[in-house]
Design a protein around this motif. Structure first.
Motif, PDB file in Angstrom:
ATOM      1  N   LYS A  92      31.161  41.893  40.342  1.00  0.00           N
ATOM      2  CA  LYS A  92      31.729  42.913  41.227  1.00  0.00           C
ATOM      3  C   LYS A  92      32.809  42.251  42.089  1.00  0.00           C
ATOM      4  O   LYS A  92      32.546  41.850  43.224  1.00  0.00           O
ATOM      5  CB  LYS A  92      30.636  43.516  42.110  1.00  0.00           C
ATOM      6  CG  LYS A  92      29.553  44.265  41.345  1.00  0.00           C
ATOM      7  CD  LYS A  92      30.103  45.584  40.845  1.00  0.00           C
ATOM      8  CE  LYS A  92      28.994  46.393  40.164  1.00  0.00           C
ATOM      9  NZ  LYS A  92      28.618  45.849  38.861  1.00  0.00           N
ATOM     10  N   PRO A  93      34.024  42.094  41.578  1.00  0.00           N
ATOM     11  CA  PRO A  93      35.077  41.413  42.342  1.00  0.00           C
ATOM     12  C   PRO A  93      35.392  42.088  43.676  1.00  0.00           C
ATOM     13  O   PRO A  93      35.694  41.412  44.650  1.00  0.00           O
ATOM     14  CB  PRO A  93      36.282  41.461  41.397  1.00  0.00           C
ATOM     15  CG  PRO A  93      35.698  41.642  40.036  1.00  0.00           C
ATOM     16  CD  PRO A  93      34.461  42.448  40.229  1.00  0.00           C
ATOM     17  N   LEU A  94      35.321  43.423  43.727  1.00  0.00           N
ATOM     18  CA  LEU A  94      35.601  44.113  44.984  1.00  0.00           C
ATOM     19  C   LEU A  94      34.572  43.747  46.041  1.00  0.00           C
ATOM     20  O   LEU A  94      34.916  43.517  47.214  1.00  0.00           O
ATOM     21  CB  LEU A  94      35.605  45.630  44.751  1.00  0.00           C
ATOM     22  CG  LEU A  94      35.904  46.494  45.973  1.00  0.00           C
ATOM     23  CD1 LEU A  94      37.310  46.219  46.491  1.00  0.00           C
ATOM     24  CD2 LEU A  94      35.732  47.967  45.641  1.00  0.00           C
ATOM     25  N   LEU A  95      33.301  43.676  45.660  1.00  0.00           N
ATOM     26  CA  LEU A  95      32.249  43.271  46.598  1.00  0.00           C
ATOM     27  C   LEU A  95      32.457  41.831  47.041  1.00  0.00           C
ATOM     28  O   LEU A  95      32.271  41.496  48.223  1.00  0.00           O
ATOM     29  CB  LEU A  95      30.882  43.449  45.940  1.00  0.00           C
ATOM     30  CG  LEU A  95      29.651  43.087  46.778  1.00  0.00           C
ATOM     31  CD1 LEU A  95      29.590  43.943  48.028  1.00  0.00           C
ATOM     32  CD2 LEU A  95      28.376  43.251  45.969  1.00  0.00           C
ATOM     33  N   GLN A  96      32.846  40.956  46.118  1.00  0.00           N
ATOM     34  CA  GLN A  96      33.120  39.564  46.482  1.00  0.00           C
ATOM     35  C   GLN A  96      34.228  39.467  47.524  1.00  0.00           C
ATOM     36  O   GLN A  96      34.102  38.763  48.531  1.00  0.00           O
ATOM     37  CB  GLN A  96      33.520  38.777  45.226  1.00  0.00           C
ATOM     38  CG  GLN A  96      32.358  38.318  44.368  1.00  0.00           C
ATOM     39  CD  GLN A  96      32.830  37.437  43.231  1.00  0.00           C
ATOM     40  OE1 GLN A  96      33.676  37.831  42.425  1.00  0.00           O
ATOM     41  NE2 GLN A  96      32.289  36.238  43.153  1.00  0.00           N
ATOM     42  N   MET A  97      35.327  40.166  47.295  1.00  0.00           N
ATOM     43  CA  MET A  97      36.458  40.093  48.219  1.00  0.00           C
ATOM     44  C   MET A  97      36.076  40.589  49.612  1.00  0.00           C
ATOM     45  O   MET A  97      36.437  39.981  50.622  1.00  0.00           O
ATOM     46  CB  MET A  97      37.633  40.911  47.674  1.00  0.00           C
ATOM     47  CG  MET A  97      38.347  40.258  46.517  1.00  0.00           C
ATOM     48  SD  MET A  97      39.959  40.993  46.186  1.00  0.00           S
ATOM     49  CE  MET A  97      39.499  42.670  45.818  1.00  0.00           C
ATOM     50  N   ARG A  98      35.355  41.690  49.663  1.00  0.00           N
ATOM     51  CA  ARG A  98      34.992  42.254  50.965  1.00  0.00           C
ATOM     52  C   ARG A  98      34.025  41.353  51.718  1.00  0.00           C
ATOM     53  O   ARG A  98      34.161  41.167  52.930  1.00  0.00           O
ATOM     54  CB  ARG A  98      34.403  43.656  50.775  1.00  0.00           C
ATOM     55  CG  ARG A  98      35.435  44.686  50.314  1.00  0.00           C
ATOM     56  CD  ARG A  98      34.856  46.080  50.224  1.00  0.00           C
ATOM     57  NE  ARG A  98      35.905  47.060  49.949  1.00  0.00           N
ATOM     58  CZ  ARG A  98      35.694  48.365  49.864  1.00  0.00           C
ATOM     59  NH1 ARG A  98      34.467  48.855  50.037  1.00  0.00           N
ATOM     60  NH2 ARG A  98      36.686  49.190  49.629  1.00  0.00           N
ATOM     61  N   CYS A  99      33.041  40.800  51.011  1.00  0.00           N
ATOM     62  CA  CYS A  99      32.083  39.913  51.680  1.00  0.00           C
ATOM     63  C   CYS A  99      32.771  38.653  52.206  1.00  0.00           C
ATOM     64  O   CYS A  99      32.503  38.210  53.334  1.00  0.00           O
ATOM     65  CB  CYS A  99      30.964  39.532  50.712  1.00  0.00           C
ATOM     66  SG  CYS A  99      29.843  40.887  50.298  1.00  0.00           S
ATOM     67  N   TYR A 147      45.012  40.401  40.237  1.00  0.00           N
ATOM     68  CA  TYR A 147      43.844  40.839  41.003  1.00  0.00           C
ATOM     69  C   TYR A 147      42.837  39.695  41.137  1.00  0.00           C
ATOM     70  O   TYR A 147      42.326  39.412  42.232  1.00  0.00           O
ATOM     71  CB  TYR A 147      43.198  42.045  40.313  1.00  0.00           C
ATOM     72  CG  TYR A 147      42.227  42.822  41.176  1.00  0.00           C
ATOM     73  CD1 TYR A 147      42.644  43.922  41.900  1.00  0.00           C
ATOM     74  CD2 TYR A 147      40.887  42.460  41.258  1.00  0.00           C
ATOM     75  CE1 TYR A 147      41.764  44.640  42.681  1.00  0.00           C
ATOM     76  CE2 TYR A 147      39.997  43.172  42.029  1.00  0.00           C
ATOM     77  CZ  TYR A 147      40.443  44.273  42.739  1.00  0.00           C
ATOM     78  OH  TYR A 147      39.562  44.984  43.524  1.00  0.00           O
ATOM     79  N   LEU A 148      42.561  39.028  40.033  1.00  0.00           N
ATOM     80  CA  LEU A 148      41.619  37.915  40.074  1.00  0.00           C
ATOM     81  C   LEU A 148      42.192  36.734  40.853  1.00  0.00           C
ATOM     82  O   LEU A 148      41.440  35.991  41.497  1.00  0.00           O
ATOM     83  CB  LEU A 148      41.272  37.491  38.651  1.00  0.00           C
ATOM     84  CG  LEU A 148      40.475  38.516  37.843  1.00  0.00           C
ATOM     85  CD1 LEU A 148      40.304  38.053  36.409  1.00  0.00           C
ATOM     86  CD2 LEU A 148      39.118  38.781  38.473  1.00  0.00           C
ATOM     87  N   ARG A 149      43.507  36.547  40.800  1.00  0.00           N
ATOM     88  CA  ARG A 149      44.122  35.496  41.601  1.00  0.00           C
ATOM     89  C   ARG A 149      43.950  35.786  43.093  1.00  0.00           C
ATOM     90  O   ARG A 149      43.768  34.858  43.906  1.00  0.00           O
ATOM     91  CB  ARG A 149      45.602  35.370  41.250  1.00  0.00           C
ATOM     92  CG  ARG A 149      46.281  34.164  41.916  1.00  0.00           C
ATOM     93  CD  ARG A 149      47.642  33.887  41.325  1.00  0.00           C
ATOM     94  NE  ARG A 149      48.548  35.019  41.454  1.00  0.00           N
ATOM     95  CZ  ARG A 149      48.966  35.767  40.443  1.00  0.00           C
ATOM     96  NH1 ARG A 149      48.548  35.508  39.209  1.00  0.00           N
ATOM     97  NH2 ARG A 149      49.802  36.779  40.633  1.00  0.00           N
ATOM     98  N   THR A 150      43.962  37.067  43.455  1.00  0.00           N
ATOM     99  CA  THR A 150      43.723  37.434  44.856  1.00  0.00           C
ATOM    100  C   THR A 150      42.312  37.056  45.280  1.00  0.00           C
ATOM    101  O   THR A 150      42.093  36.587  46.404  1.00  0.00           O
ATOM    102  CB  THR A 150      43.945  38.944  45.053  1.00  0.00           C
ATOM    103  OG1 THR A 150      45.275  39.280  44.641  1.00  0.00           O
ATOM    104  CG2 THR A 150      43.747  39.340  46.497  1.00  0.00           C
ATOM    105  N   VAL A 151      41.341  37.256  44.393  1.00  0.00           N
ATOM    106  CA  VAL A 151      39.958  36.867  44.714  1.00  0.00           C
ATOM    107  C   VAL A 151      39.870  35.353  44.935  1.00  0.00           C
ATOM    108  O   VAL A 151      39.205  34.878  45.870  1.00  0.00           O
ATOM    109  CB  VAL A 151      39.003  37.305  43.591  1.00  0.00           C
ATOM    110  CG1 VAL A 151      37.563  36.968  43.954  1.00  0.00           C
ATOM    111  CG2 VAL A 151      39.126  38.806  43.332  1.00  0.00           C
ATOM    112  N   LEU A 152      40.547  34.585  44.104  1.00  0.00           N
ATOM    113  CA  LEU A 152      40.544  33.125  44.273  1.00  0.00           C
ATOM    114  C   LEU A 152      41.196  32.710  45.589  1.00  0.00           C
ATOM    115  O   LEU A 152      40.714  31.796  46.276  1.00  0.00           O
ATOM    116  CB  LEU A 152      41.274  32.467  43.095  1.00  0.00           C
ATOM    117  CG  LEU A 152      40.526  32.439  41.754  1.00  0.00           C
ATOM    118  CD1 LEU A 152      41.466  31.989  40.638  1.00  0.00           C
ATOM    119  CD2 LEU A 152      39.316  31.521  41.826  1.00  0.00           C
ATOM    120  N   GLU A 153      42.272  33.388  45.970  1.00  0.00           N
ATOM    121  CA  GLU A 153      42.942  33.055  47.232  1.00  0.00           C
ATOM    122  C   GLU A 153      42.056  33.361  48.431  1.00  0.00           C
ATOM    123  O   GLU A 153      42.053  32.617  49.421  1.00  0.00           O
ATOM    124  CB  GLU A 153      44.258  33.828  47.325  1.00  0.00           C
ATOM    125  CG  GLU A 153      45.310  33.355  46.324  1.00  0.00           C
ATOM    126  CD  GLU A 153      46.536  34.250  46.318  1.00  0.00           C
ATOM    127  OE1 GLU A 153      46.516  35.269  47.032  1.00  0.00           O
ATOM    128  OE2 GLU A 153      47.510  33.921  45.611  1.00  0.00           O
TER     129      GLU A 153
END
Length: 441
Positions: A332-339, A419-425
């Protein structure tokens, strides 16, 4: 003859039943023809052809006129007929034809929208429901929204149906308003109605669940456009009361609407006064993943103030433990980013930052980020998302923000790799926040 693929007749007038001609031709060709409308099981019709209110003497499975340009012009003319039955048949055929994009664009050019808006206040409830369904289909096109919003009186008509009519018509009108509110340009026209926010907040308190969900989706877009009017209408208190609803979908939508309110400075002050961060503690442990995602998304805004960070220190162990474990849900990348964003906000407090450094830094470093091959391409939870796997570039996922390499009208398009690069950042920013020192050694 009748064309089952387009659900219409190929000519306007025929001396005999076209079904007889079709059967005779199939018999002569010795071809087994399968018609999903007549074979078992019988419930294989288009969803658009199953209205809640049925018209008398109208076959809900078949269109009355052809799909050619001549037939569409006659349909537009039949809407002005004084015969109620002829109007009903024409409306049903229009409802069928607008499912085809080419015919929908042609009907928009014929200025069909203006006649439909005039029919919205007809006495016949069947006409009102069908008109709302047709307008909803036309509002998915830019040209259709432009024609519809050129007559702002439609907002008054929709609110009259939403406030006073029966539940089937209230649902259809609410769906039309929600479709229009997705366009930011249309939001400006909708907000010109002086009582739109107040009326919607009044209806979300006591209406049916499906209608309340549509109203909340509309409010999310309208509040994003102008949060001041919603705050003056006590939208904060109304959304807070919906947190106790038994339906997790309503709770999730109410939190998404509250997130738009908390973007405003007054909303942040109210969040501190109502101690919203502590209220959300039990929701991030909910068994419903949609509620968890919305609750963490709301915490992104409730943890921005100094007062909220001081309050979060009182439950530092509980909050950080739960948020770090949610960060590890790599599907759940969206949940990861928000947390991770909430943890970045909390790390502004030295005590919480030291706690994260001592207990959770190693755990944060091991957080796994999915590659684009492992991801189904959706940022929200959906039963379709579990089935599409790697086919997200070819599958159509309705009502879900699809991360795909595609373009279209009103499409929320994001490149999967970016999008996934944003999660890594965000993960890298979290590690920098944990190791941040406000002074030089």
């Amino acid at each position: 003859m009748f064309c089952p693929h387009k659900n219409s007749y190929l000519q306007l007038v025929c001396a005999m039943n076209p079904r007889v001609i079709n059967k005779a031709v199939d018999h002569a060709m010795e071809r087994a023809h399968f018609d999903p409308h007549t074979e078992l099981p019988p419930a294989q019709r288009l969803e658009s052809m199953q209205p809640s209110l049925y018209a008398p003497h109208v076959d809900i499975t078949r269109a009355q006129l052809g799909f050619g340009r001549i037939g569409l012009r006659l349909l537009n003319r039949a809407l002005h007929s004084t015969d109620n039955l002829e109007q009903l048949q024409a409306l049903h055929s229009v409802l069928d034809q607008v499912q085809i994009s080419e015919n929908a664009m042609f009907l928009i050019d014929l200025q069909l929208v203006y006649r439909l808006i005039d029919l919205m206040l007809d006495r016949d409830p069947i006409i009102k429901e069908k008109v709302c369904l047709i307008l909803t289909s036309l509002a998915t096109y830019y040209q259709g929204r432009k024609r519809i919003m050129s007559r702002p009186v439609i907002i008054e008509n929709l609110m009259r149906l939403i406030m006073r009519d029966r539940k089937e018509i209230r649902y259809a009108a609410s769906y039309t308003l929600k479709t229009l509110a997705r366009d930011r340009c249309a939001c400006e026209v909708i907000m010109q109605n002086e009582q739109i926010i107040e009326n919607l907040l009044k209806m979300v308190k006591s209406d049916h669940t499906g209608i309340v969900l549509l109203h909340l989706a509309t409010l999310i877009n309208l509040v994003e456009w102008d949060p001041v009017r919603a705050l003056k209408a006590n939208a904060f208190q109304v959304m807070l009361s919906l947190f106790e609803n038994r339906d997790p979908r309503i709770v999730s939508k109410a939190m998404d609407c509250m997130s738009q309110l908390c973007k405003h400075d007054v909303g942040k002050i109210l969040a501190d006064d109502y101690d919203l961060t502590f209220v959300l503690r039990r929701f991030i442990k909910s068994p419903h993943i949609e509620v968890v995602i919305s609750a963490v998304g709301l915490m992104e805004y409730t943890t921005l103030t100094t007062r909220s960070k001081w309050r979060a220190k009182e439950a530092c162990n509980e909050l950080t433990s739960r948020l770090v474990h949610l960060c590890c849900t790599h599907n759940k990348p969206l949940l990861q980013m928000r947390c991770m964003q909430v943890l970045i906000n909390l790390c502004d407090s030295p005590d919480i930052r030291n706690h994260m450094k001592f207990y959770w830094e190693k755990k944060v470093k091991t957080i796994k980020i999915r590659t684009h091959e492992e991801w189904d391409g959706t940022s929200e939870t959906s039963s379709y998302g579990l089935e599409t796997a790697h086919n997200y570039r070819t599958m159509c996922i309705e009502k879900v923000e699809t991360i795909k390499n595609d373009y279209g009208d009103n499409a929320e398009v994001v490149n999967v790799h970016s999008y996934l690069r944003t999660v890594l950042e965000i993960k890298e920013r979290l590690l920098r926040a944990i190791n941040w020192k406000p002074y030089k050694n």
